[in-house]
Design a protein around this motif. Structure first.
Motif, PDB file in Angstrom:
ATOM      1  N   CYS A  72     -29.619   4.612 -10.137  1.00  0.00           N
ATOM      2  CA  CYS A  72     -30.816   3.938 -10.638  1.00  0.00           C
ATOM      3  C   CYS A  72     -31.997   4.115  -9.696  1.00  0.00           C
ATOM      4  O   CYS A  72     -33.128   3.830 -10.059  1.00  0.00           O
ATOM      5  CB  CYS A  72     -30.542   2.452 -10.880  1.00  0.00           C
ATOM      6  SG  CYS A  72     -30.698   1.424  -9.402  1.00  0.00           S
ATOM      7  N   CYS A  86     -24.990  -1.440  -5.054  1.00  0.00           N
ATOM      8  CA  CYS A  86     -23.831  -1.539  -5.937  1.00  0.00           C
ATOM      9  C   CYS A  86     -22.847  -0.422  -5.636  1.00  0.00           C
ATOM     10  O   CYS A  86     -23.067   0.422  -4.775  1.00  0.00           O
ATOM     11  CB  CYS A  86     -24.257  -1.516  -7.401  1.00  0.00           C
ATOM     12  SG  CYS A  86     -24.486   0.124  -8.088  1.00  0.00           S
ATOM     13  N   LEU A 129     -22.054   2.166  -7.322  1.00  0.00           N
ATOM     14  CA  LEU A 129     -22.293   3.520  -7.816  1.00  0.00           C
ATOM     15  C   LEU A 129     -22.448   4.499  -6.656  1.00  0.00           C
ATOM     16  O   LEU A 129     -22.019   5.646  -6.732  1.00  0.00           O
ATOM     17  CB  LEU A 129     -23.521   3.599  -8.724  1.00  0.00           C
ATOM     18  CG  LEU A 129     -23.701   4.956  -9.420  1.00  0.00           C
ATOM     19  CD1 LEU A 129     -24.137   4.801 -10.855  1.00  0.00           C
ATOM     20  CD2 LEU A 129     -24.651   5.889  -8.687  1.00  0.00           C
TER      21      LEU A 129
END
Ligand SMILES: Cc1cc2nc3c(=O)[nH]c(=O)nc-3n(C[C@H](O)[C@H](O)[C@H](O)COP(=O)(O)O)c2cc1C
Ligand code: SF4
Lengths: 161, 463
Positions: free
Chosen positions: B353, B405, B407
């Motif tokens: 992101c 996070c 990811l």
């Protein structure tokens, strides 16, 4: 503050939108669903629609653009009449996704860029679309087609009038 | 989507499939049909119990989350602060982890089992409102779920008087719009609030401060469906097939080079060998197995020498991998591991992101370097650079444990695992400036796949 909007893509939807907003504790949560309404109607989300959606939800056009530009499914340019989303992530890739993409482009007449010369088809490579056990797979508009073969692709494309 | 039948294995003689038995291809079970086979009995059972009693049953069943992390469901529920209302239940139907395709048939074929599980879970956690967040690409799932929710409202199963109990449960079906990261629970909540799907730093955990800053429980579709079955059939039934702390059935998605790819409902007691050679009929064309990615693209790779590992959370942890989201990709000897890694690295770079520098820049560098090795342009020292970025385990390297996070970690793990498994292949690509895997036709440039040698004789599609 709701201003009158010049565009009116959603003029016939205001009741539906109010019912939608009422489902959520915050009006802003209806932003994605309302953007989907625009895309369902037009096939993409033009900038003037972002202003209109912002006015309805109560946020600025810039805030709407910020959201639209994050989510890959919101199209910021017009698409063909049929939008083909072909998966290219590993499970499909090892089952011939790239061969399928070439075959589709050739058969759909997509020679440059992403739209076919006759405007009927547009193509986009997608990350994993959750059809791994029936690879290779693609979305045609809203419909998923798995286990693609040259023959099945011919049939699918022929059914797109 | 066909749900695949199981062979007659002695190990499965007593095993009862419940999620998707006898469901014909592409057919949705209606409310009427479901009620005939005991549908919504679990809700009646739940209504007769105190919320804590339901949570106790779920704890006793040993149910652990089916979304990837495997967190004990009953324990998660008990983190909700007492007396804080309103509180929300959110169903994670974002299913975007490459290799995973199980929540889709659950929703499309038996939508009422999910609604049943939602009502039971709402009673347990004392929530009156649930959101189902369905990834945008699942048009049909969203439509089927919405129709089923409408059916349930009309029948008085949802709404302000659930099956005549006076309790209220509302369900909202919400669609995403294409972003893997929205499967991460905090990103899912920000997306549901109408923003970019940016994850948030934890703590605070969603159970304390989640959707609209209220206490929120997030569970995977299959987890919540399991809740309904456990209430109906009992915790002991769920524990009948158990390997260590892995209880109950799971939907396994098998893709890649096996004879019978599919979605299989299985207990976590079989070995990888039994799954590939008995359940899935063996390798296509009887090719050699090269490697397995057993739990969705984020988990470490498994080599053929570990085929006797048990397909369970503990069994796969013992061979350095993870059951993850139960999306198993099987690769035969025609697959170049460098090419496979390049494909996954491109995925993570695309899906980062961009909030955290280690993940955003790190995933991009991993992709660039793996792709240049793949193209035959690798340089001496590239493998060491990959190691330095991706690390060798938790909190090592430049990404793991250094981002908001998971990811970031997920982008690094496949790289370090591929280097562990296939270091020689990587070295050979750099030394010979090429690739010996002849069946492979695709070379990649930056983030685009470029076809160089495709002849118009598709070698695919002949199953
Ligand atoms: C990058 C990333 C993507 C994720 N994608 C999903 C997903 O698609 N579906 C899912 O259920 N969980 C996904 N998860 C896990 C969720 O964050 C969360 O742990 C899970 O939904 C909790 O439900 P469970 O306890 O029932 O498994 C993802 C996690 C990360 C870090
Ligand atoms: S780790 Fe990556 S995906 Fe997660 S918040 Fe940071 S930049 Fe975003």
């Amino acid at each position: 503050m709701r201003e009158s909007n010049a565009v009116g893509y959603l003029d016939d939807k205001h009741e539906e939108i109010e019912a939608l907003c009422a489902k959520y504790p915050s009006r802003r949560s209806a932003l994605l669903p309302v953007l989907w309404m625009v895309q369902n109607k037009l096939g993409w989300v033009p900038q003037d629609a972002m202003k209109e959606v912002g006015d309805i939800i109560g946020v600025t056009a810039a805030e709407v653009y910020e959201v639209v530009s994050f989510y890959t499914m919101f199209q910021q340019k017009p698409t063909g009449k049929y939008h083909l989303g072909v998966c290219h992530t590993l499970a499909c890739a090892i089952c011939g996704a790239f061969e399928a993409i070439d075959y589709i482009k050739e058969k759909a007449g997509i020679n440059h860029g992403r739209i076919s010369d006759d405007g009927r088809f547009s193509i986009e490579e997608l990350e994993c679309i959750g059809a791994c056990a029936e690879a290779p797979a693609m979305l045609v508009g809203e419909t998923l087609h798995g286990n693609l073969t040259p023959a099945s692709i011919d049939k699918i494309l022929a059914s797109c009038k | 989507m066909t749900v695949s039948t199981l062979p007659d294995l002695p190990a499965l003689a007593e095993f009862e499939r419940v999620f998707l038995p006898n469901i014909e291809e592409d057919k949705t079970e209606t409310l009427e049909e479901y009620l005939k086979v005991g549908g919504y009995e679990a809700v009646k059972i739940a209504l007769a119990k105190k919320p804590e009693e339901i949570t106790e049953i779920i704890k006793d069943s040993g149910l652990r989350g089916r979304g990837g992390a495997g967190f004990p469901t009953g324990m998660k529920w008990s983190f909700l602060p007492k007396g804080a209302h309103p509180r929300y239940l959110t169903i994670n139907a974002d299913e975007s982890e490459p290799g995973t395709c199980k929540d889709r048939p659950l929703m499309e074929q038996r939508p009422h089992t999910l609604i049943e599980g939602i009502i039971c879970s709402c009673i347990a956690i004392e929530s009156e409102k649930a959101f189902i967040y369905i990834r945008g690409e699942y048009y049909k799932s969203a439509k089927v779920m919405q129709d089923a929710v409408d059916e349930a409202y009309a029948a008085g199963i949802l709404g302000d008087n659930v099956m005549g109990s006076g309790k209220r449960v509302d369900v909202v079906v919400h669609r995403g719009a294409g972003a893997y990261i929205c499967g991460e629970e905090t990103a899912l909540l920000t997306s549901l609030e109408g923003y970019r799907g940016y994850p948030k730093l934890k703590p605070p955990f969603p159970a304390i401060k989640g959707l609209y800053d209220k206490p929120t429980i997030i569970n995977n579709v299959e987890t919540i469906v399991s809740v309904g079955w456990i209430l109906k059939k009992g915790a002991d039934w769920f524990k009948k097939f158990t390997h260590e702390r892995s209880t109950g059935q799971r939907l396994l998605c098998v893709s890649g080079h096996v004879k019978k790819p599919g979605v299989y409902e299985l207990p976590m007691t079989l070995t990888l060998r039994e799954i590939i050679y008995d359940v899935c009929g063996g390798m296509r064309n009887d090719h050699d197995l090269k490697f397995i990615i057993p739990g969705g693209s984020s988990v470490p790779w498994v080599l053929p020498e570990h085929l006797d590992a048990t397909w369970s959370m503990e069994g796969l942890a013992a061979v350095g991998s993870s059951l993850g989201s139960a999306g198993m990709m099987v690769m035969d000897h025609t697959v170049c591991p460098v090419w496979a890694l390049a494909n996954l690295s491109a995925f993570y770079r695309h899906e980062s992101c961009g909030q955290c520098t280690p993940c955003r820049e790190g995933s991009a560098w991993l992709q660039k370097i793996v792709m240049r090795i793949e193209r035959g342009e690798g340089e001496e020292g590239d493998l060491e650079t990959l190691r330095a970025i991706a690390g060798t385990g938790p909190n090592t390297g430049m990404i793991c444990g250094k981002s908001i996070c998971a990811l970031g970690d997920a982008a690094a793990w496949p790289v370090s695992s591929a280097l562990n498994c296939f270091w020689d292949d990587f070295e050979e690509h750099i030394k010979t400036k090429g690739c010996k895997y002849k069946n492979k036709r695709y070379w990649m440039q930056d983030d685009r796949f470029v076809n160089e040698t495709y002849e118009h004789k598709p070698s695919w599609g002949h199953h």
